[in-house]
Design a protein around this motif. Structure first.
Motif, short mmCIF file in Angstrom:
data_model
loop_
_atom_site.label_atom_id
_atom_site.label_comp_id
_atom_site.label_asym_id
_atom_site.label_seq_id
_atom_site.Cartn_x
_atom_site.Cartn_y
_atom_site.Cartn_z
N MET A 178 18.23 -18.23 -66.70
CA MET A 178 19.61 -18.03 -67.12
C MET A 178 19.94 -16.55 -67.23
SD MET A 178 22.26 -19.82 -67.79
CE MET A 178 23.85 -19.81 -68.60
N ILE A 179 21.03 -16.14 -66.58
CA ILE A 179 21.50 -14.77 -66.67
C ILE A 179 23.00 -14.79 -66.98
CG2 ILE A 179 19.79 -13.84 -65.06
CD1 ILE A 179 21.95 -13.90 -62.90
N MET A 180 23.49 -13.71 -67.54
CA MET A 180 24.92 -13.63 -67.81
C MET A 180 25.70 -13.65 -66.50
SD MET A 180 27.00 -10.68 -69.91
CE MET A 180 26.11 -11.04 -71.43
N GLY A 181 26.71 -14.49 -66.45
CA GLY A 181 27.53 -14.56 -65.25
C GLY A 181 26.82 -15.19 -64.07
N PHE A 182 26.03 -16.24 -64.32
CA PHE A 182 25.28 -16.84 -63.21
C PHE A 182 26.20 -17.44 -62.15
CE2 PHE A 182 25.72 -20.61 -65.95
CZ PHE A 182 25.94 -21.63 -65.04
N ASP A 183 27.45 -17.81 -62.54
CA ASP A 183 28.39 -18.34 -61.56
C ASP A 183 28.79 -17.27 -60.55
OD1 ASP A 183 29.71 -16.92 -63.51
OD2 ASP A 183 31.25 -18.43 -63.88
N THR A 184 28.92 -16.01 -61.02
CA THR A 184 29.22 -14.91 -60.11
C THR A 184 28.04 -14.62 -59.20
OG1 THR A 184 30.73 -13.92 -61.72
CG2 THR A 184 29.92 -12.48 -59.99
N PHE A 185 26.83 -14.76 -59.72
CA PHE A 185 25.63 -14.57 -58.90
C PHE A 185 25.63 -15.55 -57.72
CE2 PHE A 185 21.42 -15.97 -57.66
CZ PHE A 185 20.77 -14.78 -57.40
N TYR A 186 25.94 -16.82 -58.01
CA TYR A 186 25.98 -17.82 -56.94
C TYR A 186 27.04 -17.45 -55.90
CZ TYR A 186 22.80 -21.28 -58.94
OH TYR A 186 21.69 -21.94 -59.39
N ALA A 187 28.21 -17.05 -56.37
CA ALA A 187 29.29 -16.70 -55.45
C ALA A 187 28.87 -15.54 -54.55
CB ALA A 187 30.55 -16.33 -56.23
N LEU A 188 28.25 -14.52 -55.13
CA LEU A 188 27.80 -13.37 -54.35
C LEU A 188 26.71 -13.76 -53.36
CD1 LEU A 188 27.96 -10.32 -53.88
CD2 LEU A 188 26.34 -10.00 -55.76
N SER A 189 25.79 -14.62 -53.77
CA SER A 189 24.71 -15.06 -52.89
C SER A 189 25.23 -15.83 -51.69
CB SER A 189 23.73 -15.93 -53.68
OG SER A 189 23.11 -15.20 -54.72
N LEU A 190 26.29 -16.58 -51.90
CA LEU A 190 26.85 -17.38 -50.80
C LEU A 190 27.36 -16.52 -49.66
CD1 LEU A 190 28.76 -20.07 -52.87
CD2 LEU A 190 27.04 -20.57 -51.12
N LEU A 191 27.71 -15.26 -49.94
CA LEU A 191 28.23 -14.38 -48.90
C LEU A 191 27.21 -14.11 -47.80
CD1 LEU A 191 30.21 -11.74 -50.99
CD2 LEU A 191 31.06 -13.79 -49.85
N ARG A 192 25.95 -14.37 -48.09
CA ARG A 192 24.92 -14.20 -47.04
C ARG A 192 25.10 -15.22 -45.92
NH1 ARG A 192 19.44 -14.80 -50.14
NH2 ARG A 192 20.68 -16.33 -51.30
N TYR A 193 25.80 -16.30 -46.22
CA TYR A 193 25.86 -17.41 -45.27
C TYR A 193 27.23 -17.65 -44.66
CZ TYR A 193 21.47 -18.14 -47.68
OH TYR A 193 20.22 -17.94 -48.23
N GLY A 194 28.23 -16.86 -45.06
CA GLY A 194 29.53 -17.04 -44.44
C GLY A 194 30.68 -16.54 -45.29
N ASP A 195 31.88 -16.89 -44.86
CA ASP A 195 33.10 -16.43 -45.51
C ASP A 195 33.51 -17.36 -46.65
OD1 ASP A 195 33.09 -14.57 -43.49
OD2 ASP A 195 34.67 -15.54 -42.32
N ILE A 196 34.36 -16.84 -47.52
CA ILE A 196 34.97 -17.63 -48.57
C ILE A 196 36.44 -17.85 -48.20
CG2 ILE A 196 35.69 -17.70 -50.99
CD1 ILE A 196 33.18 -16.01 -51.61
N HIS A 197 36.83 -19.10 -48.10
CA HIS A 197 38.21 -19.43 -47.75
C HIS A 197 38.95 -19.89 -49.01
CE1 HIS A 197 41.50 -20.84 -45.11
NE2 HIS A 197 41.64 -21.81 -46.01
N VAL A 198 40.20 -19.43 -49.17
CA VAL A 198 41.01 -19.84 -50.31
C VAL A 198 42.29 -20.49 -49.80
CG1 VAL A 198 42.23 -19.11 -52.39
CG2 VAL A 198 40.10 -17.97 -51.74
#
Length: 243
Positions: free
Chosen positions: A206-226
């Motif tokens: 567990m780390i502070m802001g683990f949801d942001t960590f996941y979001a940042l890690s996903l950038l290795r695999y592609g784009d984020i579409h909104v």
């Protein structure tokens, strides 16, 4: 791995992971919200983290009515992060989404984000614009004429009351730079992800802001579409926002 109650559903297109701990205040409405999605080819994986309220009872009642629901009951509280990881580990679908017990999705949320991932192979996560709800958000509207609040109202609404996700695309280096230029990317965590990619992003401490960590890690695999529409309502009293 906890006691498991499940009805089989093989190879759904989407896996929904719902970690729960003492969520009786929200869980009934939340499950109804998910079962009303226009996109129906999904499994709903619920992991109850040793709740002491009626969360399990409510989930079991829904299981009797819908075979897409899989309920896991942890024998002891395994912590928030492990419970989030647990529902991901169980996922069978091509795409995966975490949902919080106290948030709400538009009926077309899954349908619209699924279509993005099916047609845009460069996208690893698709999410929508979002809107906050809850006591703090309500108080902002109620007191909007207060002389002190008026000075900071625009800033508060931008940063909190109407938090947004931002699209990120291009080369990996550009994606990372764009990610850090704009705040409030953590809600990407609750977007629809390619399952094979999000499973490569898991952390076990567990780390502070683990949801942001996941979001940042996903950038290795592609784009984020909104998607340019508000399809998600987020409770402002959740664990990651109540501070």
């Amino acid at each position: 791995d906890g006691k498991e109650f499940r009805k089989e559903l093989k190879h759904p297109k989407v896996s929904i992971g719902l970690p729960v701990y003492n969520g009786e205040k929200f869980i009934h409405k939340r499950i109804e919200n998910l079962l009303s999605q226009t996109f129906t080819d999904f499994e709903l994986i619920i992991s109850d983290n040793a709740s002491t309220d009626n969360s399990v009872k409510i989930c079991k009642e829904f299981m009797k009515k819908d075979s897409r629901i899989k309920l896991h009951i942890q024998d002891h509280n395994i912590g928030q992060l492990k419970n989030y990881n647990f529902v991901l580990e169980q996922a069978l679908g091509k795409y995966f989404i975490w949902v919080a017990a106290d948030d709400s999705l538009s009926p077309k949320f899954l349908e619209k984000n699924f279509n993005v991932l099916e047609t845009k192979k460069n996208v690893v996560t698709s999410v929508s614009k979002l809107k906050m709800f809850g006591e703090f958000t309500k108080s902002l509207k109620k007191n909007k004429n207060d002389s002190i609040l008026k000075k900071i109202e625009k800033k508060i609404k931008t940063k909190f009351s109407y938090m947004s996700c931002f699209p990120v695309s291009g080369k990996y280096e550009d994606r990372v730079c764009d990610f850090f230029k704009t705040c409030r990317h953590s809600q990407v965590f609750y977007g629809l992800h390619r399952t094979d990619a999000i499973k490569k992003c898991t952390i076990n401490k567990m780390i502070m802001g683990f949801d942001t960590f996941y979001a940042l890690s996903l950038l290795r695999y592609g784009d984020i579409h909104v998607i340019d529409d508000v399809l998600m309502q987020v409770f402002d009293g959740g664990d990651s926002r109540s501070g």
